[in-house]
Design a protein around this motif. Sequence first.
Motif, PDB file in Angstrom:
ATOM      1  N   GLN A 161       0.847  -1.194   0.000  1.00 62.28           N
ATOM      2  CA  GLN A 161       0.000   0.000   0.000  1.00 62.28           C
ATOM      3  C   GLN A 161       0.886   1.250   0.000  1.00 62.28           C
ATOM      4  O   GLN A 161       0.603   2.223  -0.703  1.00 62.28           O
ATOM      5  CB  GLN A 161      -0.921  -0.014   1.217  1.00 62.28           C
ATOM      6  N   GLY A 181     -11.694  -5.709  -0.323  1.00 57.86           N
ATOM      7  CA  GLY A 181     -11.143  -5.706   1.034  1.00 57.86           C
ATOM      8  C   GLY A 181      -9.634  -5.734   1.106  1.00 57.86           C
ATOM      9  O   GLY A 181      -9.059  -5.950   2.172  1.00 57.86           O
ATOM     10  N   GLY A 183      -7.771  -3.182   0.645  1.00 57.28           N
ATOM     11  CA  GLY A 183      -7.266  -1.909   1.157  1.00 57.28           C
ATOM     12  C   GLY A 183      -7.070  -0.835   0.106  1.00 57.28           C
ATOM     13  O   GLY A 183      -6.348   0.129   0.340  1.00 57.28           O
ATOM     14  N   LYS A 184      -7.771  -0.938  -1.017  1.00 52.70           N
ATOM     15  CA  LYS A 184      -7.606   0.081  -2.066  1.00 52.70           C
ATOM     16  C   LYS A 184      -8.078   1.454  -1.552  1.00 52.70           C
ATOM     17  O   LYS A 184      -7.397   2.460  -1.733  1.00 52.70           O
ATOM     18  CB  LYS A 184      -8.390  -0.311  -3.333  1.00 52.70           C
ATOM     19  N   THR A 185      -9.247   1.458  -0.907  1.00 57.75           N
ATOM     20  CA  THR A 185      -9.789   2.745  -0.440  1.00 57.75           C
ATOM     21  C   THR A 185      -8.949   3.304   0.697  1.00 57.75           C
ATOM     22  O   THR A 185      -8.700   4.515   0.768  1.00 57.75           O
ATOM     23  CB  THR A 185     -11.251   2.553   0.014  1.00 57.75           C
ATOM     24  N   THR A 186      -8.511   2.406   1.597  1.00 55.36           N
ATOM     25  CA  THR A 186      -7.663   2.837   2.710  1.00 55.36           C
ATOM     26  C   THR A 186      -6.389   3.472   2.147  1.00 55.36           C
ATOM     27  O   THR A 186      -5.936   4.515   2.617  1.00 55.36           O
ATOM     28  CB  THR A 186      -7.292   1.599   3.560  1.00 55.36           C
ATOM     29  N   ARG A 216     -20.806   4.375  -2.665  1.00 58.84           N
ATOM     30  CA  ARG A 216     -19.956   3.485  -1.846  1.00 58.84           C
ATOM     31  C   ARG A 216     -18.571   4.076  -1.660  1.00 58.84           C
ATOM     32  O   ARG A 216     -17.975   4.002  -0.590  1.00 58.84           O
ATOM     33  CB  ARG A 216     -19.820   2.127  -2.545  1.00 58.84           C
ATOM     34  N   HIS A 362      -8.069  -7.833   3.941  1.00 61.57           N
ATOM     35  CA  HIS A 362      -8.202  -7.478   5.358  1.00 61.57           C
ATOM     36  C   HIS A 362      -9.618  -7.680   5.856  1.00 61.57           C
ATOM     37  O   HIS A 362      -9.850  -7.822   7.036  1.00 61.57           O
ATOM     38  CB  HIS A 362      -7.826  -6.006   5.568  1.00 61.57           C
ATOM     39  N   ARG A 363     -10.581  -7.647   4.925  1.00 62.61           N
ATOM     40  CA  ARG A 363     -11.969  -7.668   5.367  1.00 62.61           C
ATOM     41  C   ARG A 363     -12.465  -9.071   5.673  1.00 62.61           C
ATOM     42  O   ARG A 363     -13.331  -9.253   6.520  1.00 62.61           O
ATOM     43  CB  ARG A 363     -12.867  -7.014   4.323  1.00 62.61           C
ATOM     44  N   GLU A 543     -22.045  -4.217  -2.515  1.00 64.19           N
ATOM     45  CA  GLU A 543     -21.781  -5.413  -1.694  1.00 64.19           C
ATOM     46  C   GLU A 543     -22.946  -5.609  -0.745  1.00 64.19           C
ATOM     47  O   GLU A 543     -23.630  -4.661  -0.377  1.00 64.19           O
ATOM     48  CB  GLU A 543     -20.489  -5.222  -0.883  1.00 64.19           C
TER      49      GLU A 543
HETATM   50  N1  ATP Z   1      -2.900  -2.118   6.018  1.00 67.30           N
HETATM   51  C1  ATP Z   1      -4.015  -2.452   6.640  1.00 67.30           C
HETATM   52  N2  ATP Z   1      -3.965  -2.984   7.880  1.00 67.30           N
HETATM   53  C2  ATP Z   1      -5.093  -3.325   8.524  1.00 67.30           C
HETATM   54  N3  ATP Z   1      -6.337  -3.178   8.033  1.00 67.30           N
HETATM   55  C3  ATP Z   1      -6.455  -2.666   6.805  1.00 67.30           C
HETATM   56  C4  ATP Z   1      -5.301  -2.274   6.040  1.00 67.30           C
HETATM   57  N4  ATP Z   1      -5.737  -1.810   4.865  1.00 67.30           N
HETATM   58  C5  ATP Z   1      -7.084  -1.910   4.873  1.00 67.30           C
HETATM   59  N5  ATP Z   1      -7.501  -2.408   6.047  1.00 67.30           N
HETATM   60  C6  ATP Z   1      -8.911  -2.658   6.424  1.00 67.30           C
HETATM   61  O1  ATP Z   1      -9.466  -3.576   5.500  1.00 67.30           O
HETATM   62  C7  ATP Z   1     -10.822  -3.277   5.240  1.00 67.30           C
HETATM   63  C8  ATP Z   1     -11.015  -3.126   3.737  1.00 67.30           C
HETATM   64  O2  ATP Z   1     -10.262  -2.012   3.287  1.00 67.30           O
HETATM   65  P1  ATP Z   1     -10.758  -1.131   2.069  1.00 67.30           P
HETATM   66  O3  ATP Z   1     -12.203  -0.751   2.210  1.00 67.30           O
HETATM   67  O4  ATP Z   1      -9.765  -0.028   1.943  1.00 67.30           O
HETATM   68  O5  ATP Z   1     -10.592  -2.194   0.905  1.00 67.30           O
HETATM   69  P2  ATP Z   1     -11.047  -2.066  -0.638  1.00 67.30           P
HETATM   70  O6  ATP Z   1     -10.007  -2.783  -1.411  1.00 67.30           O
HETATM   71  O7  ATP Z   1     -11.270  -0.638  -0.983  1.00 67.30           O
HETATM   72  O8  ATP Z   1     -12.389  -2.878  -0.638  1.00 67.30           O
HETATM   73  P3  ATP Z   1     -13.575  -2.865  -1.755  1.00 67.30           P
HETATM   74  O9  ATP Z   1     -12.941  -3.156  -3.078  1.00 67.30           O
HETATM   75  O10 ATP Z   1     -14.480  -3.946  -1.328  1.00 67.30           O
HETATM   76  O11 ATP Z   1     -14.195  -1.512  -1.697  1.00 67.30           O
HETATM   77  C9  ATP Z   1     -11.130  -2.004   6.002  1.00 67.30           C
HETATM   78  O12 ATP Z   1     -11.773  -2.364   7.205  1.00 67.30           O
HETATM   79  C10 ATP Z   1      -9.771  -1.411   6.305  1.00 67.30           C
HETATM   80  O13 ATP Z   1      -9.775  -0.674   7.511  1.00 67.30           O
END
Ligand code: ATP
Length: 614
Positions: A161, A181, A183-186, A216, A362-363, A543
């Motif tokens: 990330q 899940g 962590g793309k949005t994070t 979303r 992570h989810r 979702e």
């Molecule tokens: N490096 C990390 N360490 C711990 N938890 C994390 C980390 N990155 C993301 N998370 C957690 O994982 C979960 C999913 O993260 P996020 O929503 O960013 O994923 P995403 O790829 O955007 O998901 P989607 O494609 O379903 O929207 C969230 O609860 C987030 O807090």
Amino acid sequence: MTPAQAAWLRALRNLGRFEEFDLQLAGMFARQDPQLPESAMWVIACLSQQIQRGAVCLTLAGLAAETPPAVNPSVPWPANAADWVTLLRRVPAVGVPGQIRPLVLDGSSGRFYSYRHWDLEQRLARELRQRAGWAPVAEARVVRRALNALFPADEPAASLQGLAAALAASGRITVLTGGPGTGKTTTLARMLAVLLHARPASRVALVAPTGKAAARMEEALGGALARLPAQWRVTVPAQATTLHRLLGLRPGAAHLPRFHPAHPLPVDILALDEASMVDLALMTRLVEALPDTARLILLGDPDQLASVEAGAVLGDLCESPLGFSPMQARRLVELTGWSMSPATARDDHPLRDHRVHLTHNHRFGDSPGLARLAAAVNGGDAAAVHCLLTGEGEPEVSGSAEPGLMMEQVLAGYAPYLDALTAGTAAAEVLGRFEQFRVLCAHRAGPFGVDGLNARIEAALRRRGYLLGEGLWTAGRPVLVTRNDPGARLANGDVGLILPDRSGRLQAVFRRSDGSVHAISPARLGAWETAFAMTVHKTQGSEFDTVLLVLPSEDSPLLTRNLLYTGVTRARRRLRVVGPVEIWESALARRQQRASGLGDALRRPQAIGDHECY
Ligand SMILES: Nc1ncnc2c1ncn2[C@@H]1O[C@H](COP(=O)(O)OP(=O)(O)OP(=O)(O)O)[C@@H](O)[C@H]1O
């Protein structure tokens, strides 16, 4: 059109292989050119058909591998790809790359295009190539300080990330991919923190292909921004918008959008979520409307279903092997102070140095079975999929070949919403409960398609007394909006419910991303359909806690691994599947493939004038 051409067209129609539109197009070219050979009419119909199915072009190698249509054996037929090139070169409507003719034959790659798609591909490749390269947002020490604070070394999950954020801080295009899940949005929230701390006045736009996906994005990014360490919090627009709204595209698409190369978007950073859903034409318009200095961040999952319209842009951008070139790796080490090694494989794809793929989910920590199933589906591992769906070990995923218990599962899934409906609970709560569960289908037609299932679910709910009243406007009916309706403040893909207000009058209610409820008279609904069951396509970008995925009893070319993967990854906690094992197996073996030349166009600028390789 000559009598021979007309007879040929009739024979093709009788084959039943083409849609009328494909044949009309071939006929139109024949009317312009009495010399147009029958085989060329066939290619034009094939090209039109492939474009309707999402391809950008036709490969002559694929065409040559097909057996000629069993129509008229006396019609001369090219024996191989080189013969096809020779034949098509003689057709006046077919030009070489760079010539303005209705059809384009790129002899060097053996690809046959409509001019429109060839031109879009070249324009997009040109824009992306220009954006590729090293363009740091600030001095290395500023970037390094932010990266080290936001991606601490003791968080190993954050290393990829962090690398993605380093790319966003050092280049004008970043492609961040990964399954749900991961962590793309994070990561986007942290990227924005890095970029906005370096340049606080930057104007940010958040955008997604559909209203639902934008809502979303807004919700998830809002949460991720709020979780940033206090001293790194940044302010970004509270609202994400759709691509159409951002660009000011009006229906019909014949007009110029409001923003275009001569009137670029007023943004410095643009983040596009669910990029896999964006087709070639829309992506080209977006990238062309961006100022040269703006940073573009694409987020998405290239293994999901590609766009409805022609193109598989995100997939094409991710075509190169993962890993940075030696030069990029060296620069990133200097910028970040982190250690990394370059990839060994060589590839001239200009986006290979701008791309990170996240792999750790992570989810699904509480639902490891779902993560395993998604990985097995994505890898096409039929044995593992079967084992996960039928074994006892993973309670959150299960499958059944028999549809006997399907209706019980539907009723159990919708029970919390039906109870709230019966109890007259407030609209926001009923909507929230309805959004927890969804029945997904592969198709519209057939007994296990959306139309058949919606009718059966509605009948079952009526029998049990949950849906009262006759006709369309029945309290509890879920409605899916199928066309953008700015007047009613509704977007294509919005899902709401028909519910009574306090006085008992029926309204169509929709939940906004901020949790508020938008209510309109049902009579104001434009294009809509019932939504107890929805296609996987329509739920892309959404979702649900629990998903019931229903597969048809008959195989079809539309049943692909990408469709299954997209359906499976709509579930957050639990997935139930109904469908025969052999349907699963053949769908897993079939990948959604769309002919496109974008990867090649990115690697090598088009040599206008063309040279043959056959
Ligand atoms: N490096 C990390 N360490 C711990 N938890 C994390 C980390 N990155 C993301 N998370 C957690 O994982 C979960 C999913 O993260 P996020 O929503 O960013 O994923 P995403 O790829 O955007 O998901 P989607 O494609 O379903 O929207 C969230 O609860 C987030 O807090």
